[in-house]
Every structure is written in C-alpha cells, then in structure tokens.
Write an enzyme that holds these catalytic residues in place. Structure first.
Site, PDB file in Angstrom:
ATOM      1  N   ASN A  34       0.844  -1.205   0.000  1.00  0.00           N
ATOM      2  CA  ASN A  34       0.000   0.000   0.000  1.00  0.00           C
ATOM      3  C   ASN A  34       0.870   1.242   0.000  1.00  0.00           C
ATOM      4  OD1 ASN A  34       0.647  -0.769   2.701  1.00  0.00           O
ATOM      5  ND2 ASN A  34      -1.008   0.472   3.515  1.00  0.00           N
ATOM      6  N   CYS A  64      -4.185   0.667  -2.414  1.00  0.00           N
ATOM      7  CA  CYS A  64      -4.006  -0.571  -1.648  1.00  0.00           C
ATOM      8  C   CYS A  64      -2.921  -1.457  -2.267  1.00  0.00           C
ATOM      9  CB  CYS A  64      -5.298  -1.375  -1.644  1.00  0.00           C
ATOM     10  SG  CYS A  64      -6.660  -0.623  -0.766  1.00  0.00           S
ATOM     11  N   GLU A  87      -3.073  -4.620  -2.959  1.00  0.00           N
ATOM     12  CA  GLU A  87      -3.561  -5.574  -3.968  1.00  0.00           C
ATOM     13  C   GLU A  87      -3.573  -4.948  -5.357  1.00  0.00           C
ATOM     14  OE1 GLU A  87      -4.845  -4.839  -1.042  1.00  0.00           O
ATOM     15  OE2 GLU A  87      -5.984  -6.487  -0.168  1.00  0.00           O
ATOM     16  N   CYS A  92     -10.388  -4.922   0.098  1.00  0.00           N
ATOM     17  CA  CYS A  92     -11.499  -3.964   0.089  1.00  0.00           C
ATOM     18  C   CYS A  92     -12.326  -4.168  -1.186  1.00  0.00           C
ATOM     19  CB  CYS A  92     -10.974  -2.533   0.190  1.00  0.00           C
ATOM     20  SG  CYS A  92     -10.314  -1.890  -1.359  1.00  0.00           S
ATOM     21  N   CYS A 139     -10.596  -3.343  -4.528  1.00  0.00           N
ATOM     22  CA  CYS A 139      -9.601  -4.368  -4.894  1.00  0.00           C
ATOM     23  C   CYS A 139     -10.278  -5.641  -5.363  1.00  0.00           C
ATOM     24  CB  CYS A 139      -8.665  -4.647  -3.724  1.00  0.00           C
ATOM     25  SG  CYS A 139      -7.515  -3.286  -3.405  1.00  0.00           S
TER      26      CYS A 139
HETATM   27  N1  THU Z   1      -5.227  -1.453   2.570  1.00  0.00           N
HETATM   28  C1  THU Z   1      -4.662  -2.308   1.682  1.00  0.00           C
HETATM   29  O1  THU Z   1      -3.563  -2.066   1.167  1.00  0.00           O
HETATM   30  N2  THU Z   1      -5.335  -3.440   1.372  1.00  0.00           N
HETATM   31  C2  THU Z   1      -6.521  -3.812   1.892  1.00  0.00           C
HETATM   32  O2  THU Z   1      -7.026  -4.869   1.562  1.00  0.00           O
HETATM   33  C3  THU Z   1      -7.187  -2.938   2.857  1.00  0.00           C
HETATM   34  C4  THU Z   1      -6.515  -1.671   3.172  1.00  0.00           C
HETATM   35  C5  THU Z   1      -4.487  -0.250   2.950  1.00  0.00           C
HETATM   36  C6  THU Z   1      -5.053   1.046   2.518  1.00  0.00           C
HETATM   37  C7  THU Z   1      -4.474   1.995   3.532  1.00  0.00           C
HETATM   38  O3  THU Z   1      -3.172   2.366   3.118  1.00  0.00           O
HETATM   39  C8  THU Z   1      -4.348   1.156   4.796  1.00  0.00           C
HETATM   40  O4  THU Z   1      -4.397  -0.195   4.364  1.00  0.00           O
HETATM   41  C9  THU Z   1      -5.435   1.407   5.815  1.00  0.00           C
HETATM   42  O5  THU Z   1      -6.688   1.297   5.251  1.00  0.00           O
END
Ligand code: THU
Length: 160
Positions: free
Chosen positions: A61, A72, A74, A111, A114
C-alpha cells in the site's frame, strides 16, 4: 418469490499444511510489507502475485497526504504485474498485513475496489486467481474472487 443462496468456500491452513509454492508466495507478501508507505494509517499491507510463468510480482500500500490518492497493496501489485507482463495471467495472489504490533493473527480481506480489480484480472485472462490471506493463526485460501465478490459485474453485461 424465488430465492437462491450463494455459498463461499474458505480453507484455513496451518503454516506446515501449505504447499512450498504457497509458502513462498506468502513469504513474498510478508516481505512486501517492508515497501509499504503508510505514515497515516500505520497499517502496512503487502501482496505478491504469482504469474503463470512462475514470476512473482510484489506490491504494497502506498499512501498519500490526500488520502484517497493512495492505493491498496492488492491493486498496486496487480497493476504492476499486468503492466510489466501483459501476456501473463495471474494465478495466485497472497496478502499479508501488519500494524505496530506485528502481523495480524486474523487475515485481512481485500477492500471492495480491490475485489473488483481482482475480478477484472480473472476475466481478462479467463483464469481464476487463488487468493491466500495470511494471518499468524492461519492462512485463509480462496480459489477465486467469486467467493469474495458474488454477483460481480462482468464483461458480458456490456453486451446485454
Ligand atoms: N489497505 C490495503 O492495502 N489493502 C486492503 O485490503 C485494505 C486496506 C491499505 C489502505 C491503507 O493504506 C491502509 O491499508 C489502511 O486502510
């Protein structure tokens, strides 16, 4: 009225139960958290995609002071994989997350945005993506985004 039920299958593996191939991908996702840029949430997420030819592409992320501009792990990973290897289907995607206390015991799940992108990559290559969600208490394995995004919007809808 008619009704139908949609079921999702999730298999939870102990570390020793995972195949060597899956373990390598999960380790890559864990390592990828070191590239996370998460000064705002303190929540470091790593992902690793295995391509059909065996190549592993990692991502994490990447946050931004304008919060919605971040991305994110993913999507960072899948977009990088597809941009660098457009002829290679993604066959598996591992995800790991840690906070200030270390890796989470229960895995996170992708999320909604994603999930939609994972769905798009499956459709693009007509290839289910095995999703490995790492937690220190076990790795949850799902054989396709279908389990996480039932009734997803698919390409063929555009022809209706
Ligand atoms: N985040 C991800 O990288 N992947 C996920 O599946 C959920 C959330 C990140 C986004 C943000 O940088 C941090 O986690 C908090 O939400």
């Amino acid at each position: 009225m008619k009704e139908y039920t949609i079921q999702s299958r999730v298999c939870v593996y102990g570390w020793d139960e995972l195949s060597p191939e899956d373990r390598i991908l999960v380790e890559a996702a864990k390592d990828a958290t070191n590239g996370s840029y998460a000064p705002y949430s303190g929540f470091c997420v790593g992902a690793a995609a295995r391509l059909k030819n065996g190549t592993v592409v990692i991502g994490s992320n990447q946050e931004n002071v304008a919060y919605p501009s971040g991305l994110c792990a993913e999507r960072t990973t899948l977009f990088a994989a597809n941009a660098q290897n457009p002829d290679q289907p993604v066959v598996a995607l591992a995800i790991a997350a840690r906070n200030k206390d270390g890796f989470l015991s229960q895995p996170i799940t992708p999320c909604g945005a994603c999930r939609q992108v994972i769905s798009g990559v499956e459709q693009r290559y007509n290839q289910p993506i095995r999703i490995l969600l790492y937690g220190t208490d076990g790795t949850h394995v799902i054989e396709s985004i279908d389990a996480l995004l039932p009734l997803q919007f698919v390409d063929s809808y555009l022809d209706r």
